[in-house]
Structures are given as C-alpha cells and as structure tokens.
Scaffold this motif. Sequence first.
Motif, PDB file in Angstrom:
ATOM      1  N   UNK A 107      18.818 -45.613 -10.889  1.00 10.40           N
ATOM      2  CA  UNK A 107      18.565 -44.564 -11.795  1.00 10.40           C
ATOM      3  C   UNK A 107      18.904 -43.290 -11.288  1.00 10.40           C
ATOM      4  N   UNK A 108      19.276 -42.043 -11.935  1.00  9.22           N
ATOM      5  CA  UNK A 108      19.554 -40.986 -11.335  1.00  9.22           C
ATOM      6  C   UNK A 108      18.013 -40.360 -11.620  1.00  9.22           C
ATOM      7  N   UNK A 109      17.639 -39.145 -10.718  1.00  4.25           N
ATOM      8  CA  UNK A 109      16.473 -38.510 -10.712  1.00  4.25           C
ATOM      9  C   UNK A 109      15.837 -38.193 -11.947  1.00  4.25           C
ATOM     10  N   UNK A 110      16.638 -37.753 -13.084  1.00  6.14           N
ATOM     11  CA  UNK A 110      16.151 -37.320 -14.175  1.00  6.14           C
ATOM     12  C   UNK A 110      15.372 -38.490 -14.871  1.00  6.14           C
ATOM     13  N   UNK A 111      15.934 -39.452 -14.670  1.00  8.63           N
ATOM     14  CA  UNK A 111      15.428 -40.750 -15.527  1.00  8.63           C
ATOM     15  C   UNK A 111      14.359 -41.657 -14.673  1.00  8.63           C
ATOM     16  N   UNK A 112      14.112 -41.152 -13.630  1.00 11.19           N
ATOM     17  CA  UNK A 112      12.930 -41.763 -12.830  1.00 11.19           C
ATOM     18  C   UNK A 112      11.722 -42.008 -13.508  1.00 11.19           C
ATOM     19  N   UNK A 113      11.197 -40.890 -14.130  1.00 14.64           N
ATOM     20  CA  UNK A 113       9.958 -41.037 -14.871  1.00 14.64           C
ATOM     21  C   UNK A 113       9.843 -42.132 -16.003  1.00 14.64           C
ATOM     22  N   UNK A 114      10.890 -42.212 -16.740  1.00 13.86           N
ATOM     23  CA  UNK A 114      11.231 -43.170 -18.029  1.00 13.86           C
ATOM     24  C   UNK A 114      11.280 -44.576 -17.250  1.00 13.86           C
ATOM     25  N   UNK A 115      11.924 -44.586 -16.012  1.00 17.24           N
ATOM     26  CA  UNK A 115      12.032 -45.744 -15.514  1.00 17.24           C
ATOM     27  C   UNK A 115      10.549 -46.255 -15.035  1.00 17.24           C
ATOM     28  N   UNK A 116       9.837 -45.450 -14.401  1.00 16.39           N
ATOM     29  CA  UNK A 116       8.504 -45.943 -13.974  1.00 16.39           C
ATOM     30  C   UNK A 116       7.613 -46.277 -15.321  1.00 16.39           C
ATOM     31  N   UNK A 117       7.568 -45.749 -16.335  1.00 17.28           N
ATOM     32  CA  UNK A 117       7.101 -46.066 -17.712  1.00 17.28           C
ATOM     33  C   UNK A 117       7.598 -47.191 -18.188  1.00 17.28           C
ATOM     34  N   UNK A 118       8.671 -47.700 -18.124  1.00  9.37           N
ATOM     35  CA  UNK A 118       8.946 -49.096 -18.464  1.00  9.37           C
ATOM     36  C   UNK A 118       8.834 -50.310 -17.597  1.00  9.37           C
TER      37      UNK A 118
ATOM     38  N   UNK B 210      15.906 -55.986 -13.197  1.00  4.97           N
ATOM     39  CA  UNK B 210      14.591 -55.429 -12.316  1.00  4.97           C
ATOM     40  C   UNK B 210      13.275 -55.647 -13.195  1.00  4.97           C
ATOM     41  N   UNK B 211      13.481 -54.939 -14.472  1.00  5.33           N
ATOM     42  CA  UNK B 211      12.315 -54.953 -15.261  1.00  5.33           C
ATOM     43  C   UNK B 211      11.832 -56.180 -15.539  1.00  5.33           C
ATOM     44  N   UNK B 212      13.084 -57.045 -16.067  1.00 11.09           N
ATOM     45  CA  UNK B 212      12.609 -58.526 -16.321  1.00 11.09           C
ATOM     46  C   UNK B 212      11.808 -59.238 -15.013  1.00 11.09           C
ATOM     47  N   UNK B 213      12.409 -58.894 -13.904  1.00 12.36           N
ATOM     48  CA  UNK B 213      11.904 -59.472 -12.625  1.00 12.36           C
ATOM     49  C   UNK B 213      10.120 -59.090 -12.457  1.00 12.36           C
ATOM     50  N   UNK B 214      10.044 -57.582 -12.748  1.00  8.67           N
ATOM     51  CA  UNK B 214       8.870 -57.269 -12.639  1.00  8.67           C
ATOM     52  C   UNK B 214       7.824 -57.880 -13.535  1.00  8.67           C
ATOM     53  N   UNK B 215       8.405 -58.171 -14.792  1.00  5.61           N
ATOM     54  CA  UNK B 215       7.447 -58.771 -15.965  1.00  5.61           C
ATOM     55  C   UNK B 215       7.074 -60.001 -15.411  1.00  5.61           C
ATOM     56  N   UNK B 216       8.349 -60.853 -14.780  1.00  2.00           N
ATOM     57  CA  UNK B 216       7.881 -62.428 -14.489  1.00  2.00           C
ATOM     58  C   UNK B 216       6.890 -62.244 -13.401  1.00  2.00           C
ATOM     59  N   UNK B 217       6.881 -61.291 -12.497  1.00  2.00           N
ATOM     60  CA  UNK B 217       5.754 -61.071 -11.308  1.00  2.00           C
ATOM     61  C   UNK B 217       4.404 -60.943 -11.927  1.00  2.00           C
ATOM     62  N   UNK B 218       4.324 -60.380 -13.159  1.00  2.00           N
ATOM     63  CA  UNK B 218       3.082 -60.149 -13.581  1.00  2.00           C
ATOM     64  C   UNK B 218       2.744 -61.731 -14.206  1.00  2.00           C
ATOM     65  N   UNK B 219       3.541 -62.212 -14.911  1.00  2.00           N
ATOM     66  CA  UNK B 219       3.506 -63.473 -15.392  1.00  2.00           C
ATOM     67  C   UNK B 219       2.848 -64.443 -14.422  1.00  2.00           C
ATOM     68  N   UNK B 220       3.447 -64.417 -13.089  1.00  2.00           N
ATOM     69  CA  UNK B 220       2.904 -65.294 -12.285  1.00  2.00           C
ATOM     70  C   UNK B 220       1.623 -64.689 -11.426  1.00  2.00           C
ATOM     71  N   UNK B 221       1.380 -63.533 -11.086  1.00  2.00           N
ATOM     72  CA  UNK B 221       0.122 -63.305 -10.341  1.00  2.00           C
ATOM     73  C   UNK B 221      -1.049 -63.207 -11.077  1.00  2.00           C
ATOM     74  N   UNK B 222      -1.259 -62.643 -12.357  1.00  2.00           N
ATOM     75  CA  UNK B 222      -2.318 -62.550 -13.163  1.00  2.00           C
ATOM     76  C   UNK B 222      -2.932 -63.981 -13.328  1.00  2.00           C
TER      77      UNK B 222
END
Length: 475
Positions: free
Chosen positions: A393-404, A277-289
């Motif tokens: 992700x479990x709830x406690x890791x959601x903030x770290x997931x948002x950061x990444x 998912x993170x890789x796809x969002x990075x590729x999305x940034x690569x395409x959109x900007x």
Amino acid sequence: MSSVETTAEFTTRSPGATSSGAGIVLLTAGGVLALLATTIVGSTVPALSAELGAGASVHWVTTAYLLATAVAIPLGGWASLRFGVRATWLVGLSVFVVGATAAALAPDLGTLVVARGVQGLGGGALEPLMLTAVARAAGPARMGRVMGVVAAAMSIGPLAGPVLGGVAADTVGWRWSLGLVAVLGVAVLVGSVVTVRDAERTPVRLDVLGLALLATATSTALVALSRGAQAGVDARLAGLVALAVLGFAGFVLVARRRGAGAIVDLGTFRYPGFAPGIAIMALLGLSIYPLFFGLPQYLVSVAGLSASVAGAMLVPYAVGTLVAMPVAGRLSDRLGAPRPVAAGALVALVGAVLLVTSGSSTPFVVFVLASLAIGLGLGSIGSPTVSAVYRALPVPLVPSGSTVLFIGNQLGGALGVAVLAAILGASGGADAGGWPAAAGATPFWLAVVAALLVAALAPALRSPAPSSSDGRPAV
C-alpha cells in the motif's frame, strides 16, 4: 503510483508516527495492553460472576468489549488521518484507561458491562493505530524485522492475560487484574506524551453512514458466530446472519461510491498482494483462537493430562512464536514474504497433523512437538504477512489497510471459535460443558485446512522493492 514512488514515499519519514525506537516501544506496549485487556477477563469470570451475581449474563463482560472494538477499529483509522496519529493515540489510550478504571471499581454487572464497552472503544483503536504508526516509521527496507519484533511482543498479550487474571482472582481478587491494566495504561499514556510525534493530517470528513454500516455488520457477525456456537442454527441466528450480510453489502456499495472519502477505502484491494495478505491473516485467526480455547480442554478430556500440564502445553507454542517471528521478519526483508510464509505453513501443518492423529495413548513428547511446531509455523506466517500487506500500500492507504487487517483477523478468530464450539456441541459437549471423547481430535482439522490454504496463498504476497546498497530504493 509506481512501486518506486510508493517505496520512496513509504521510506521517507513523515513528521510522523514515532520519533525513535522509544516511540515504537511505547506504541507496541499499548497494543500489547489492548490484547491483554481482551483475554485477562476470561479466567476471572467465575469470581466476578459469584461476587456480582451475574449468572448467564456474565458473557456480556467480554462481548461488550468486542462489540465496542467493531466501532473503534474503523473510527480510529479515520481519526488518525483527520487528527493525526499522536492525538488519536492519546485519546484512545485515555478512553481505554477510563474504561479500565471504571471496570475495576464497578459495583454491579451493568456498570461493569458499560465500563468494558468504554474500554473497548479505546482499546479497539490502539492495535491498528500502533501498526499504522510502526509501518510508517519502519519503511519497506526494515518492515519485516521491525514487524517481527513487534509481533513477537504482541504475542505476549493473549498468553499473559489468562495467567494474570487467574492469579489475581485466586489471590487479591478479580478487580485487581482490571486495575493493573488501568495502571499500565497510565504508564504507557505518560510515556506516549513524550515519545509519540504527530503525523501529517488529511482533512477528510467522517463517513458516518459507512461507519454505521461497517460497525453494524462486524458486530452482528461476531454476535451471530457466538450465538451459532452456543445455541445452534435457529431463526434468530438466520436473522443475524442476514443482517450482517446486508450490512457488509451496504457498506461495500457506499464505500465504492465514496472512494477515498469512505471510512475504509476499498482501493486497498486494487494493490497486488493486499487481498491475499488479509485472507492469510483471517486464516491465522481461524487457527490460533481455537488452539488457545481448545487445546488445554482436549489434553485434559481426551489425552488424560492434568489441568496444570495441559495449560503448560501452550508454553512450547509461545516459545516457537517468540523465536520465529523476528527471524521470519528479517528473512522477509531479504527473501520476500512468500518463502517464509509458505515454509511456516508447512511447519504448522506438521504440528496440526500430529494433533489430528493423536489420542489417549499418544506419548507426551508428541504433544510438546506439536505445540512447538504450530508455534514456529504460525509465528513464521504472521510478521512476513503483515509486512507484505503494508508494503503493498501507499502511505495514504495504510490506515484503511490496518482497519481491514484487524477486522479480517477478528472475524477469522470468531469463526474458528464458533466452528470449534459447534463441533463440540454436535459431539455432546454442549451439555457436558467440556470436550467430549466423541469429538476426538476432529476440531484440529481447522488448523490443517488453514495451513494448506495459507501455503497456497503465500506466492501472491508482496515482496520488498529492490534496494541499493545504501538502503535507498533502486531506480
């Protein structure tokens, strides 16, 4: 933690995040505002440069904001755990408003750059906080549809920023565009005091070393990408790249040693579906900007369209994303993320191929169809992917997931712009200051490659856990 336990924890509303749909609306508005602040300055640069006598140093007005977000994104994730979402959100908004107000009133370039840095410290925390809070409020069963609506709203920021900034610069002056951001920020702040509830707090210490390493690595990588695009490869660029690599390596070593106590818990990558998912969002940034920055230039310089028509060519893209995001979000709740993401990648690929094969004799309608197809495709990728990242992700890791998530998307976008600028520079655009005919449609191969990679990664995304007819997780 089993998938059933994770789903049950995520679905159970904590005293958290938001109180109702009104809270989600205010959080989304804050996220849109942060994106608006990022893009609204671009079209005002000539006016503010002339008034302040900025010269070549004017780029620091944008750079200062982006570098400050490199600190704010991980710091905001930690603060949301330590002090709760409500407190962190209100502080971030307040800092954002103070920075925007100071920027609107800045008497000189130095003050403006500092003010934009302050604004970035507040604004950089808003988007990850917003997604964290909305993800907790939605729960897995509604994740796709809620994220689809939120993502559609968030797409307004990057598109509206240049328009509002340009209109203000041509009429009432560039300061009013920054002042408008401050006024809207105050309105969101007042509404948030009423609608955004507190979340459970976790007594975690601030990982100062990890924060310093991650912020240094991210900001240095952004500067390196920007410099590489403008000045090409030289000794200074090599030094910046080396520093960024060392920073990321040092952060990984510190984070692995500190585990859950790190500024970003790398345990997120142990959960299936998160890394793709993170890789796809990075590729999305690569395409959109590159699309935002490059398509209007290409249509003027190569396709021979007028500036106004070229600018309007992003309208079909915007329509496509606004239509696709909520629909794809709902489909991901029913069918899982892989299918809508793969379908979106294929639709975006069609649009990218139309651009790659275009030229000065291409009919106008082809550009309209290409822009619409890319908008529909990328819009179908974004919301299901974000939903899948949070479902993993479990709830406690959601903030770290948002950061990444935000760091990955930010670096992907910066890389895309850098590669675009490098291709144009190699084709003679560095001196001409535009899109040289020699470059043709070559830069749009970025979108083709990104779409193919997204289609390949889509099957690895996380789908919703099975639910019973009453919406509760199945056991």
